[in-house]
Design a protein around this motif. Structure first.
Motif, PDB file in Angstrom:
ATOM      1  N   GLU A   1      14.763 -20.790 -17.156  1.00 58.88           N
ATOM      2  CA  GLU A   1      14.376 -20.045 -15.958  1.00 58.88           C
ATOM      3  C   GLU A   1      15.366 -20.274 -14.821  1.00 58.88           C
ATOM      4  O   GLU A   1      15.696 -19.345 -14.071  1.00 58.88           O
ATOM      5  N   ALA A   2      15.831 -21.517 -14.669  1.00 56.23           N
ATOM      6  CA  ALA A   2      16.771 -21.821 -13.592  1.00 56.23           C
ATOM      7  C   ALA A   2      18.076 -21.055 -13.783  1.00 56.23           C
ATOM      8  O   ALA A   2      18.598 -20.439 -12.835  1.00 56.23           O
ATOM      9  N   ARG A   3      18.621 -21.085 -14.985  1.00 62.59           N
ATOM     10  CA  ARG A   3      19.886 -20.387 -15.220  1.00 62.59           C
ATOM     11  C   ARG A   3      19.711 -18.878 -15.054  1.00 62.59           C
ATOM     12  O   ARG A   3      20.607 -18.177 -14.556  1.00 62.59           O
ATOM     13  N   GLU A   4      18.554 -18.375 -15.466  1.00 63.58           N
ATOM     14  CA  GLU A   4      18.303 -16.944 -15.337  1.00 63.58           C
ATOM     15  C   GLU A   4      18.301 -16.533 -13.861  1.00 63.58           C
ATOM     16  O   GLU A   4      18.835 -15.476 -13.497  1.00 63.58           O
ATOM     17  N   ARG A   5      17.751 -17.374 -13.009  1.00 64.30           N
ATOM     18  CA  ARG A   5      17.734 -17.071 -11.576  1.00 64.30           C
ATOM     19  C   ARG A   5      19.143 -17.109 -10.979  1.00 64.30           C
ATOM     20  O   ARG A   5      19.507 -16.259 -10.168  1.00 64.30           O
ATOM     21  N   LEU A   6      19.910 -18.101 -11.375  1.00 55.37           N
ATOM     22  CA  LEU A   6      21.283 -18.185 -10.883  1.00 55.37           C
ATOM     23  C   LEU A   6      22.098 -16.972 -11.331  1.00 55.37           C
ATOM     24  O   LEU A   6      22.879 -16.404 -10.550  1.00 55.37           O
ATOM     25  N   ARG A   7      21.920 -16.539 -12.572  1.00 53.73           N
ATOM     26  CA  ARG A   7      22.655 -15.365 -13.061  1.00 53.73           C
ATOM     27  C   ARG A   7      22.225 -14.096 -12.342  1.00 53.73           C
ATOM     28  O   ARG A   7      23.006 -13.138 -12.243  1.00 53.73           O
ATOM     29  N   ALA A   8      20.987 -14.069 -11.865  1.00 52.07           N
ATOM     30  CA  ALA A   8      20.482 -12.898 -11.126  1.00 52.07           C
ATOM     31  C   ALA A   8      20.918 -12.906  -9.666  1.00 52.07           C
ATOM     32  O   ALA A   8      20.514 -12.018  -8.905  1.00 52.07           O
ATOM     33  N   GLY A   9      21.724 -13.907  -9.275  1.00 52.20           N
ATOM     34  CA  GLY A   9      22.218 -13.958  -7.910  1.00 52.20           C
ATOM     35  C   GLY A   9      21.309 -14.659  -6.938  1.00 52.20           C
ATOM     36  O   GLY A   9      21.587 -14.657  -5.724  1.00 52.20           O
ATOM     37  N   LEU A  10      20.233 -15.256  -7.427  1.00 53.95           N
ATOM     38  CA  LEU A  10      19.309 -15.974  -6.561  1.00 53.95           C
ATOM     39  C   LEU A  10      19.788 -17.411  -6.353  1.00 53.95           C
ATOM     40  O   LEU A  10      20.293 -18.044  -7.275  1.00 53.95           O
ATOM     41  N   TRP A  11      19.633 -17.914  -5.150  1.00 56.03           N
ATOM     42  CA  TRP A  11      19.831 -19.345  -4.917  1.00 56.03           C
ATOM     43  C   TRP A  11      18.697 -20.093  -5.596  1.00 56.03           C
ATOM     44  O   TRP A  11      17.524 -19.689  -5.519  1.00 56.03           O
ATOM     45  N   LEU A  12      19.035 -21.198  -6.239  1.00 62.33           N
ATOM     46  CA  LEU A  12      18.058 -22.011  -6.950  1.00 62.33           C
ATOM     47  C   LEU A  12      17.592 -23.143  -6.042  1.00 62.33           C
ATOM     48  O   LEU A  12      18.381 -24.005  -5.661  1.00 62.33           O
ATOM     49  N   MET A  13      16.315 -23.104  -5.681  1.00 63.20           N
ATOM     50  CA  MET A  13      15.688 -24.209  -4.965  1.00 63.20           C
ATOM     51  C   MET A  13      14.933 -25.048  -5.996  1.00 63.20           C
ATOM     52  O   MET A  13      13.969 -24.564  -6.606  1.00 63.20           O
ATOM     53  N   VAL A  14      15.392 -26.265  -6.205  1.00 63.73           N
ATOM     54  CA  VAL A  14      14.749 -27.153  -7.178  1.00 63.73           C
ATOM     55  C   VAL A  14      13.678 -27.951  -6.448  1.00 63.73           C
ATOM     56  O   VAL A  14      13.971 -28.731  -5.549  1.00 63.73           O
ATOM     57  N   ARG A  15      12.442 -27.749  -6.858  1.00 61.55           N
ATOM     58  CA  ARG A  15      11.294 -28.292  -6.141  1.00 61.55           C
ATOM     59  C   ARG A  15      10.821 -29.603  -6.766  1.00 61.55           C
ATOM     60  O   ARG A  15      10.715 -29.744  -7.969  1.00 61.55           O
ATOM     61  N   GLU A  16      10.523 -30.541  -5.879  1.00 59.64           N
ATOM     62  CA  GLU A  16       9.878 -31.785  -6.302  1.00 59.64           C
ATOM     63  C   GLU A  16       8.938 -32.192  -5.188  1.00 59.64           C
ATOM     64  O   GLU A  16       9.346 -32.740  -4.160  1.00 59.64           O
ATOM     65  N   GLY A  17       7.657 -31.863  -5.349  1.00 60.22           N
ATOM     66  CA  GLY A  17       6.655 -32.196  -4.348  1.00 60.22           C
ATOM     67  C   GLY A  17       5.534 -33.014  -4.944  1.00 60.22           C
ATOM     68  O   GLY A  17       5.676 -33.608  -6.012  1.00 60.22           O
ATOM     69  N   SER A  18       4.402 -33.029  -4.256  1.00 60.69           N
ATOM     70  CA  SER A  18       3.263 -33.809  -4.733  1.00 60.69           C
ATOM     71  C   SER A  18       2.462 -33.072  -5.790  1.00 60.69           C
ATOM     72  O   SER A  18       1.836 -33.694  -6.640  1.00 60.69           O
ATOM     73  N   ALA A  19       2.459 -31.746  -5.732  1.00 60.26           N
ATOM     74  CA  ALA A  19       1.623 -30.982  -6.649  1.00 60.26           C
ATOM     75  C   ALA A  19       2.407 -30.369  -7.792  1.00 60.26           C
ATOM     76  O   ALA A  19       1.849 -30.101  -8.851  1.00 60.26           O
TER      77      ALA A  19
ATOM     78  N   LYS B   1      26.558 -28.383 -12.036  1.00 60.58           N
ATOM     79  CA  LYS B   1      27.090 -28.152 -10.688  1.00 60.58           C
ATOM     80  C   LYS B   1      27.046 -26.675 -10.287  1.00 60.58           C
ATOM     81  O   LYS B   1      28.066 -26.070  -9.939  1.00 60.58           O
ATOM     82  N   PRO B   2      25.859 -26.069 -10.312  1.00 56.78           N
ATOM     83  CA  PRO B   2      25.778 -24.674  -9.864  1.00 56.78           C
ATOM     84  C   PRO B   2      26.159 -24.562  -8.392  1.00 56.78           C
ATOM     85  O   PRO B   2      25.806 -25.417  -7.579  1.00 56.78           O
ATOM     86  N   ARG B   3      26.870 -23.519  -8.062  1.00 56.00           N
ATOM     87  CA  ARG B   3      27.364 -23.344  -6.709  1.00 56.00           C
ATOM     88  C   ARG B   3      26.232 -23.103  -5.710  1.00 56.00           C
ATOM     89  O   ARG B   3      26.366 -23.451  -4.533  1.00 56.00           O
ATOM     90  N   ARG B   4      25.138 -22.481  -6.116  1.00 59.16           N
ATOM     91  CA  ARG B   4      24.099 -22.037  -5.193  1.00 59.16           C
ATOM     92  C   ARG B   4      22.771 -22.694  -5.553  1.00 59.16           C
ATOM     93  O   ARG B   4      21.888 -22.071  -6.141  1.00 59.16           O
ATOM     94  N   ALA B   5      22.660 -23.980  -5.212  1.00 56.38           N
ATOM     95  CA  ALA B   5      21.448 -24.739  -5.516  1.00 56.38           C
ATOM     96  C   ALA B   5      21.166 -25.727  -4.397  1.00 56.38           C
ATOM     97  O   ALA B   5      22.071 -26.143  -3.668  1.00 56.38           O
ATOM     98  N   MET B   6      19.914 -26.112  -4.279  1.00 62.04           N
ATOM     99  CA  MET B   6      19.501 -27.115  -3.294  1.00 62.04           C
ATOM    100  C   MET B   6      18.219 -27.780  -3.781  1.00 62.04           C
ATOM    101  O   MET B   6      17.535 -27.282  -4.688  1.00 62.04           O
ATOM    102  N   LEU B   7      17.883 -28.913  -3.180  1.00 62.06           N
ATOM    103  CA  LEU B   7      16.633 -29.622  -3.445  1.00 62.06           C
ATOM    104  C   LEU B   7      15.662 -29.359  -2.299  1.00 62.06           C
ATOM    105  O   LEU B   7      16.050 -29.392  -1.128  1.00 62.06           O
ATOM    106  N   VAL B   8      14.398 -29.105  -2.637  1.00 63.00           N
ATOM    107  CA  VAL B   8      13.361 -28.884  -1.616  1.00 63.00           C
ATOM    108  C   VAL B   8      12.101 -29.631  -2.013  1.00 63.00           C
ATOM    109  O   VAL B   8      11.878 -29.929  -3.190  1.00 63.00           O
ATOM    110  N   SER B   9      11.260 -29.909  -1.014  1.00 65.22           N
ATOM    111  CA  SER B   9      10.016 -30.630  -1.313  1.00 65.22           C
ATOM    112  C   SER B   9       8.815 -29.707  -1.407  1.00 65.22           C
ATOM    113  O   SER B   9       7.816 -30.056  -2.040  1.00 65.22           O
ATOM    114  N   ASP B  10       8.849 -28.551  -0.751  1.00 63.25           N
ATOM    115  CA  ASP B  10       7.766 -27.565  -0.795  1.00 63.25           C
ATOM    116  C   ASP B  10       6.475 -28.132  -0.200  1.00 63.25           C
ATOM    117  O   ASP B  10       6.196 -27.940   0.976  1.00 63.25           O
ATOM    118  N   ASP B  11       5.691 -28.835  -1.000  1.00 62.85           N
ATOM    119  CA  ASP B  11       4.438 -29.432  -0.539  1.00 62.85           C
ATOM    120  C   ASP B  11       4.443 -30.911  -0.899  1.00 62.85           C
ATOM    121  O   ASP B  11       4.503 -31.255  -2.083  1.00 62.85           O
TER     122      ASP B  11
END
Length: 554
Positions: free
Chosen positions: A209-227, A241-251
């Motif tokens: 799913e992550a690679r599919e999003r990157l190929r579709a031109g979407l920035w990949l936000m990798v989520r790691e939260g409590s839920a 090392k994808p060029r368009r990725a970041m880490l987020v906490s969301d919730d």
């Protein structure tokens, strides 16, 4: 700053340098032995990284106000957040966004915002507010707003829902970012979703799913939260090392922030999983800054905001000191008032009875995901009641399994995203007593057994947040968790898990005051006629049949 090891995520370098700050910005980086400064901070070889940026976070999910959230994350190196305040906006409308931005300005953090795109999240929910395209367009012009927040209603996007597309048009007209939320969407549907103008997604749960999003031109936000925890599963993609990725906490809840950390713990996991430290730092600095157009954030470089963090090492990312605008970071001590948003369960609450249709399937609850399963009727062990808390006098019930709760009631006024009142377990009497306790608190979390309140956490800000200091809020939340566990609950974060059992855009079953929702089929189950769908207001949802089940958090 003298004698630092500067982490330069833009090039992957770590090199020795001094850093000169003037007017809250970096003036120079290099060997500056002859520079004159009013004050010198001795780094003594410690690592100096840009301040960490959380590119997608719901501050309200921490149960803290922005000042309280700052108190929990500044000491972990976070200096900037992009808040998606659709929790408070679902309760209070546009003034909830205005309050979040105002409270952010005095919090000690740099708090930017995005405008909620789904208020309510779907036609199956009725919260405290509704935002249409005109209201969204107006809010997108607010100072400090960086874009349109996560478009969760992917069936509306793919099905051509006019109201959804009007909101997307308002987002595109603003020239700002349009955040995505494509839970479980793949293949041609994902391409169509991206073609609607969305720029990112934080719902990938597998490398495919992550690679599919990157190929579709979407920035990949990798989520790691409590839920919802997706980082470990997606580490193979980050190692590429994808060029368009970041880490987020969301919730992320206050107790986890204090115990485990914020973005620092995500970077620890990345380095342990094989990433170079500078690459891990890029995922929470220059990458989210680039995505959101924060062109003077995310690097220790001339002209950039002097937001940085002094670290003792690049393995554990232990924070020695955090700086915002070149000064030692300090959380705010005051929060602006926020009237409204309490709990009104309606005049019939004290006589309510909470039967469950015998033919309804059972909601199977997972301890570490916000998706739910579907169990056979009769296999449940704890009732769930979701009641409208805006005075409409509506409620619905279903059975759950997997929580372990064998007695008493855990009750909460935080229920994504409409934020109704939720009651897990217990007799009718305990559920009614828990409702009275929530009403008296003006919102919060309570555990009731035998009519007695065992633990409680008031959440007077829109029924979502407390202005208690983070340590005290975490202690109260710990009391809630301990009380629930004393009644058999085995969920590691019972409040967080309960808060997602009503979110109508996450499969497979969710409960709203209007009934049990089959999210995959996009229909409410009829309480009297097994198997016959009941669409809201008698209208078809218009969801395309090709769309798969969603699968992530808000």
């Amino acid at each position: 700053m003298r004698g630092a090891q500067v982490v330069q995520p833009a090039t992957g370098e770590i090199y020795g340098a001094d850093v000169l700050v003037a007017g809250g910005r970096v003036a120079a980086v290099g060997q500056l032995g002859g520079a004159q400064a009013a004050r010198t901070v001795e780094a003594r070889g410690a690592f100096l990284a840009p301040g960490f940026i959380d590119g997608h976070v719901h501050i309200e999910s921490s149960l803290l106000t922005p000042a309280g959230f700052a108190g929990a994350v500044l000491r972990r190196g976070t200096t900037t957040v992009v808040a998606e305040p659709h929790e408070v906006v679902n309760v209070l409308g546009g003034r909830g966004l205005d309050w979040m931005l105002e409270a952010g300005r005095t919090s000690g953090l740099r708090v930017y915002g995005s405008v909620p795109s789904c208020v309510p999240a779907s036609e199956f929910e009725r919260g405290g507010a509704v935002l249409g395209a005109a209201e969204v367009a107006e809010l997108l012009r607010r100072p400090g707003v960086l874009g349109l927040a996560e478009m969760m209603n992917y069936p509306g996007v793919l099905g051509g829902d006019a109201a959804v597309w009007d909101i997307l048009a308002a987002g595109r007209a603003s020239g700002l970012r349009l955040d995505g939320h494509a839970s479980g969407v793949t293949g041609r549907d994902l391409l169509a979703y991206a073609a609607a103008g969305l720029h990112s997604d934080h719902e990938a749960t597998t490398p495919q799913e992550a690679r599919e999003r990157l190929r579709a031109g979407l920035w990949l936000m990798v989520r790691e939260g409590s839920a919802a925890r997706n980082l470990q599963a997606l580490l193979p993609v980050l190692r590429e090392k994808p060029r368009r990725a970041m880490l987020v906490s969301d919730d992320v809840s206050v107790d986890e922030l204090l115990d485990l950390g914020h973005l620092d713990r995500l970077m620890r996991a990345c380095v342990a999983g094989g990433l170079h430290p500078a690459d891990a730092v890029a995922l929470v600095t220059c990458n989210p800054a680039e995505y959101w157009g924060l062109h003077d954030h995310g690097l220790v470089a001339p002209g950039y905001h002097a937001d940085f963090v002094l670290l003792d090492n690049l393995r554990d990312f232990g924070v020695l000191e955090t700086f915002v605008g070149g000064a030692e970071a300090r959380p705010g001590t005051a929060t602006p008032p926020l009237p409204g948003g309490g709990v009104d369960l309606g005049a019939g609450w004290d006589a309510a009875r909470f039967g469950v249709p015998a033919h309804w399937p059972v909601m199977e609850v997972s301890p570490d995901q916000i998706t739910t399963g579907v169990g056979a009727p009769g296999s449940g062990d704890a009732r769930l009641v979701v009641a409208d808390r805006y005075g409409r006098g509506e409620w619905a019930t279903c059975w759950t399994s997997g929580t372990g709760l064998t007695g008493g009631t855990l009750a909460l006024s935080v229920l994504h995203d409409a934020h109704q009142a939720a009651f897990l377990g217990g007799s009718d009497e305990d559920i009614r007593a828990a409702g009275r306790a929530l009403t008296a608190l003006g919102g919060g979390a309570v555990v009731v057994s035998g009519g007695e309140v065992l633990a409680q956490l008031p959440l007077p800000y829109a029924g979502l947040m407390t202005d208690l200091p983070p340590q005290e809020a975490a202690a109260r939340l710990g009391e809630i968790t301990a009380a629930a566990r004393s009644l058999g609950c085995r969920l590691p974060y019972p409040v967080t898990t309960l808060s997602f059992l009503g979110l109508s855009v996450i499969p497979a079953l969710k409960l709203t005051p209007r009934g049990l929702l089959d999210v995959t089929a996009w229909r409410l189950l009829d309480g009297d006629a097994p198997g016959r769908p009941a669409q809201p207001g008698g209208q078809s949802s218009g969801a395309p049949s090709s769309v798969g089940a969603p699968g992530g958090s808000d």
